[in-house]
Design a protein around this motif. Structure first.
Motif, PDB file in Angstrom:
ATOM      1  N   ARG A 127      41.986  24.935  55.140  1.00 16.81           N
ATOM      2  CA  ARG A 127      42.042  25.091  56.592  1.00 16.81           C
ATOM      3  C   ARG A 127      42.103  26.557  57.003  1.00 16.81           C
ATOM      4  NH1 ARG A 127      46.490  20.383  58.006  1.00 16.81           N
ATOM      5  NH2 ARG A 127      45.095  18.608  57.758  1.00 16.81           N
ATOM      6  N   SER A 128      42.679  27.365  56.142  1.00 16.85           N
ATOM      7  CA  SER A 128      42.812  28.783  56.497  1.00 16.85           C
ATOM      8  C   SER A 128      41.472  29.513  56.522  1.00 16.85           C
ATOM      9  CB  SER A 128      43.749  29.485  55.507  1.00 16.85           C
ATOM     10  OG  SER A 128      43.236  29.391  54.192  1.00 16.85           O
ATOM     11  N   THR A 129      40.417  28.899  56.002  1.00 20.96           N
ATOM     12  CA  THR A 129      39.124  29.587  55.935  1.00 20.96           C
ATOM     13  C   THR A 129      38.057  28.913  56.795  1.00 20.96           C
ATOM     14  OG1 THR A 129      38.400  28.295  54.012  1.00 20.96           O
ATOM     15  CG2 THR A 129      39.625  30.306  53.570  1.00 20.96           C
ATOM     16  N   TRP A 130      38.458  28.032  57.704  1.00 15.58           N
ATOM     17  CA  TRP A 130      37.470  27.291  58.493  1.00 15.58           C
ATOM     18  C   TRP A 130      36.591  28.195  59.362  1.00 15.58           C
ATOM     19  CZ3 TRP A 130      37.685  28.069  63.702  1.00 15.58           C
ATOM     20  CH2 TRP A 130      38.888  28.526  64.233  1.00 15.58           C
ATOM     21  N   TRP A 131      37.086  29.369  59.692  1.00 11.57           N
ATOM     22  CA  TRP A 131      36.394  30.263  60.619  1.00 11.57           C
ATOM     23  C   TRP A 131      35.464  31.256  59.921  1.00 11.57           C
ATOM     24  CZ3 TRP A 131      38.010  35.255  59.472  1.00 11.57           C
ATOM     25  CH2 TRP A 131      39.223  35.353  58.763  1.00 11.57           C
ATOM     26  N   PHE A 132      35.443  31.288  58.600  1.00 15.86           N
ATOM     27  CA  PHE A 132      34.662  32.277  57.863  1.00 15.86           C
ATOM     28  C   PHE A 132      33.191  32.274  58.279  1.00 15.86           C
ATOM     29  CE2 PHE A 132      37.243  33.220  53.755  1.00 15.86           C
ATOM     30  CZ  PHE A 132      38.348  33.505  54.518  1.00 15.86           C
ATOM     31  N   GLU A 133      32.570  31.122  58.213  1.00 14.42           N
ATOM     32  CA  GLU A 133      31.136  31.039  58.472  1.00 14.42           C
ATOM     33  C   GLU A 133      30.809  31.416  59.905  1.00 14.42           C
ATOM     34  OE1 GLU A 133      27.274  30.772  57.560  1.00 14.42           O
ATOM     35  OE2 GLU A 133      28.943  30.584  56.155  1.00 14.42           O
ATOM     36  N   ASP A 134      31.672  31.032  60.855  1.00 14.31           N
ATOM     37  CA  ASP A 134      31.438  31.372  62.266  1.00 14.31           C
ATOM     38  C   ASP A 134      31.356  32.884  62.470  1.00 14.31           C
ATOM     39  OD1 ASP A 134      31.357  28.742  63.033  1.00 14.31           O
ATOM     40  OD2 ASP A 134      33.462  28.641  63.596  1.00 14.31           O
ATOM     41  N   LEU A 135      32.313  33.604  61.887  1.00 17.59           N
ATOM     42  CA  LEU A 135      32.352  35.056  62.102  1.00 17.59           C
ATOM     43  C   LEU A 135      31.285  35.788  61.285  1.00 17.59           C
ATOM     44  CD1 LEU A 135      36.113  36.004  62.462  1.00 17.59           C
ATOM     45  CD2 LEU A 135      34.463  35.246  64.163  1.00 17.59           C
ATOM     46  N   VAL A 136      30.915  35.231  60.152  1.00 18.71           N
ATOM     47  CA  VAL A 136      29.846  35.856  59.361  1.00 18.71           C
ATOM     48  C   VAL A 136      28.553  35.899  60.165  1.00 18.71           C
ATOM     49  CG1 VAL A 136      28.300  35.483  57.393  1.00 18.71           C
ATOM     50  CG2 VAL A 136      30.766  35.415  57.069  1.00 18.71           C
ATOM     51  N   THR A 137      28.280  34.851  60.914  1.00 11.14           N
ATOM     52  CA  THR A 137      27.028  34.786  61.685  1.00 11.14           C
ATOM     53  C   THR A 137      27.095  35.600  62.968  1.00 11.14           C
ATOM     54  OG1 THR A 137      27.803  32.758  62.781  1.00 11.14           O
ATOM     55  CG2 THR A 137      26.488  32.496  60.788  1.00 11.14           C
ATOM     56  N   VAL A 138      28.288  35.983  63.398  1.00  8.42           N
ATOM     57  CA  VAL A 138      28.453  36.686  64.679  1.00  8.42           C
ATOM     58  C   VAL A 138      28.649  38.180  64.503  1.00  8.42           C
ATOM     59  CG1 VAL A 138      29.982  36.970  66.674  1.00  8.42           C
ATOM     60  CG2 VAL A 138      29.327  34.679  65.928  1.00  8.42           C
ATOM     61  N   LEU A 139      29.499  38.566  63.563  1.00  7.96           N
ATOM     62  CA  LEU A 139      29.931  39.959  63.464  1.00  7.96           C
ATOM     63  C   LEU A 139      28.920  40.857  62.763  1.00  7.96           C
ATOM     64  CD1 LEU A 139      33.695  39.597  62.481  1.00  7.96           C
ATOM     65  CD2 LEU A 139      32.734  39.970  64.756  1.00  7.96           C
ATOM     66  N   THR A 140      28.645  41.991  63.367  1.00  9.81           N
ATOM     67  CA  THR A 140      27.911  43.056  62.691  1.00  9.81           C
ATOM     68  C   THR A 140      28.910  43.886  61.899  1.00  9.81           C
ATOM     69  OG1 THR A 140      28.190  44.577  64.546  1.00  9.81           O
ATOM     70  CG2 THR A 140      26.223  43.156  64.561  1.00  9.81           C
ATOM     71  N   PRO A 141      28.458  44.679  60.933  1.00  9.36           N
ATOM     72  CA  PRO A 141      29.396  45.518  60.170  1.00  9.36           C
ATOM     73  C   PRO A 141      30.266  46.404  61.055  1.00  9.36           C
ATOM     74  CG  PRO A 141      27.266  45.481  59.089  1.00  9.36           C
ATOM     75  CD  PRO A 141      27.089  44.759  60.394  1.00  9.36           C
ATOM     76  N   ASN A 142      29.720  46.864  62.199  1.00 12.51           N
ATOM     77  CA  ASN A 142      30.502  47.740  63.074  1.00 12.51           C
ATOM     78  C   ASN A 142      31.764  47.062  63.593  1.00 12.51           C
ATOM     79  OD1 ASN A 142      28.681  49.848  62.878  1.00 12.51           O
ATOM     80  ND2 ASN A 142      27.454  49.139  64.599  1.00 12.51           N
ATOM     81  N   LEU A 143      31.702  45.745  63.774  1.00 16.60           N
ATOM     82  CA  LEU A 143      32.853  45.036  64.336  1.00 16.60           C
ATOM     83  C   LEU A 143      33.824  44.539  63.279  1.00 16.60           C
ATOM     84  CD1 LEU A 143      31.725  42.862  67.371  1.00 16.60           C
ATOM     85  CD2 LEU A 143      32.817  45.087  67.312  1.00 16.60           C
ATOM     86  N   VAL A 144      33.400  44.469  62.035  1.00 17.65           N
ATOM     87  CA  VAL A 144      34.262  43.924  60.989  1.00 17.65           C
ATOM     88  C   VAL A 144      35.533  44.744  60.833  1.00 17.65           C
ATOM     89  CG1 VAL A 144      34.448  43.545  58.502  1.00 17.65           C
ATOM     90  CG2 VAL A 144      32.430  42.755  59.718  1.00 17.65           C
TER      91      VAL A 144
END
Length: 547
Positions: free
Chosen positions: A191-208
């Protein structure tokens, strides 16, 4: 809109030109109003060029709709960031008509960010990436990041069940309705990693990196954060080119350096190290990665250290890199002394590494010596493995100068060699003869120390003490005899030089004499023991006097 009736051309970032009425747009946009407020003469065929308009033509189209609709527009989480940044850029904070200005309306919408759903937050964050630097300077980007991280912190603390696809109004804390996220939960992802895929598709390296800073500030689980960074790097590598891979890798390294290193797996750091070696990352990133690995070198394995050398080098392994790891390990405790257990663990690891690289015929003597002496002497209880590695190195590198041989042989602590290794050394023609003598002297000192300990125990025997306390334990007398026999054997086989032989024969005579003393001590202690036991038996047999 009739282009012929419009008196103003507005070029947005060289991407698209809008034909608009100057009077209408100026009534809401302070920046345009100031441009034409002082102009005199004809006001036809006017043209304005914006090179850095936030959000490009799409954002300006939303602004023009607002202006042509008498200051009214539907503002929602998908348009709020664009309208806010555009209003900020065009100075739409006051109007001639007196209606609500766009900056004020968009600000009110952003105040409701805590009620936005997870997909709405992701959409806003995606928009902000195209609005830099306005989004960052105006604070909208940070608001989105803080709200998103706050949502993650809350859901990690409450451990929510699988997210549903209810309406935005039904729950403030609704998670992603994306089918991939739902399927990942159903297939057993934590459950702690449910958001991984969502942010991978949204975030550019600048925002990471900004996201990670916000996570640290909000005290989000740093172990989960580090796992996300490695996941981000692997996932994004699938669809990007070489330069983008380098940018992503540098971003991940920079972000990992912000975390407590206890939350970053050492094995994963070595994984990203091997990737970075092929991407020619910036030197500052390489140094940062070396420092992170060095700070937890005690968690590494031999396979981790067997890193191939830089391109163009003919060595088997990158020894210089390992020396950097050791340097950072010794200095990576913030000035505090390295715990003994960690130091000894690293010493065993480095000894194994030295044995692995010793057969490399292209390894320079200076670099090999640097490896051997990289750790303090106190890190090793035994130097046997170092000796055997040096033996291999000397056999492979037959062209070493006498000075190089001497420097390498002097790096051994001969007092920390086992008897078996000393026996091997005295017969080793690759070692200069004087080091065989050094090894013998070290064994002699061990022997003398044993006798000294036994002599001290003999002196402690006195009436009233338990004789059993003075009796040699663990077969030390037998140890002494064994040492003596070994030293005599070494003397018989070592050098043919007459002067050296005379010296060694003298050592043999001293060993024989010490053996005699040892046997005499054993006899005396045996008598003392019998005497003590006899005294105790006699005293117990006497009748007790009446009081």
């Amino acid at each position: 809109m009739d282009a012929a009736a419009c008196d103003l051309q507005l070029d947005v970032n060289g991407q698209e030109t809008f034909f608009i009425h100057e009077k209408i747009i100026s009534s809401y946009c302070g920046r345009i109003r100031r441009l034409f407020g002082k102009s005199k003469g004809a006001t036809t065929n006017l043209k304005v060029i914006f090179h850095d308009f936030p959000g490009g033509p799409e954002s300006f189209e939303l602004v023009s709709r607002f202006c042509y609709n008498n200051g009214r527009i539907d503002i929602n989480p998908y348009t709020a960031p664009r309208l806010f940044c555009a209003a900020h850029y065009l100075e739409m904070n006051e109007t001639i008509t007196g209606s609500h200005n766009l900056l004020e309306q968009s600000e009110k919408s952003l105040e409701e960010i805590k009620f936005w759903s997870w997909p709405e937050l992701l959409s806003a964050l995606r928009s902000c990436q195209h609005l830099v630097p306005i989004s960052s300077s105006s604070g909208i980007l940070q608001k989105c990041l803080d709200s998103l991280v706050g949502r993650l912190v809350f859901t990690s603390e409450t451990s929510p069940s699988c997210p549903s696809s209810s309406s935005p109004e039904s729950s403030v804390l609704r998670l992603s309705t994306d089918s991939k996220s739902t399927e990942s939960l159903k297939s057993g992802f934590l459950r702690s990693t449910w958001w991984f895929e969502d942010l991978v598709t949204v975030l550019t390296p600048n925002l990471v990196k900004l996201l990670v800073k916000s996570m640290v500030l909000h005290k989000f689980d740093l172990g989960v954060t580090s796992r996300f960074l490695f996941y981000y790097q692997k996932s994004r590598f699938i669809v990007v080119n070489f330069d983008e891979k380098r940018e992503i890798t540098e971003t991940v390294i920079d972000s990992l350096s912000l975390l407590d290193q206890r939350s970053v797996p050492c094995k994963s750091l070595f994984g990203i190290l091997r990737v970075s070696l092929n991407l020619n990352v910036k030197k500052i990133c390489k140094n940062s990665l070396e420092h992170m690995i060095g700070s937890q070198l005690d968690q590494a394995t031999l396979d981790n250290l067997l890193v191939p050398p830089p391109h163009g080098s003919n060595h088997l392994y990158d020894v210089k890199l390992v020396l950097q790891f050791v340097k950072h390990f010794l200095a990576g405790k913030g000035g505090r002394e390295v715990p003994t257990s960690q130091m000894k663990k690293v010493a065993r690891l480095i000894d194994s590494y030295i044995a692995e690289v010793a057969p490399d015929p292209r390894l320079k003597a200076s670099r090999f010596l640097a490896l051997v002496t990289a750790l303090p002497e106190s890190a090793r209880d035994l130097y046997d493995e170092i000796y055997h590695a040096i033996d291999i190195f000397l056999r492979v590198h037959t062209g070493l100068s006498d000075g190089e041989k001497t420097s390498i042989c002097e790096s051994i602590n001969y007092d920390k060699l086992s008897t078996e290794t000393c026996n091997h050394l005295t017969q080793n023609d690759k070692f200069p003869s004087r080091f065989a003598t050094t090894a013998l002297k070290a064994q002699q000192r061990k022997l003398e120390n044993l006798f000294r300990d036994m002599d001290l125990k003999r002196r402690l025997v006195a009436p009233g003490r338990e004789a059993v306390e003075t009796e040699p334990k663990d077969g030390k007398s037998e140890q002494v005899v064994l040492y003596a026999e070994q030293v005599v054997h070494q003397v018989d086989i070592v050098h043919e030089n007459e002067k050296m032989r005379a010296h060694l024969e003298g050592m043999q005579w001293r060993v024989v004499e010490l053996e005699k003393v040892c046997r005499k001590m054993q006899t005396q202690m045996s008598k003392l023991l019998k005497s003590k036991v006899s005294t105790q038996t006699t005293s117990k047999s006497l009748p007790r006097l009446c009081s």
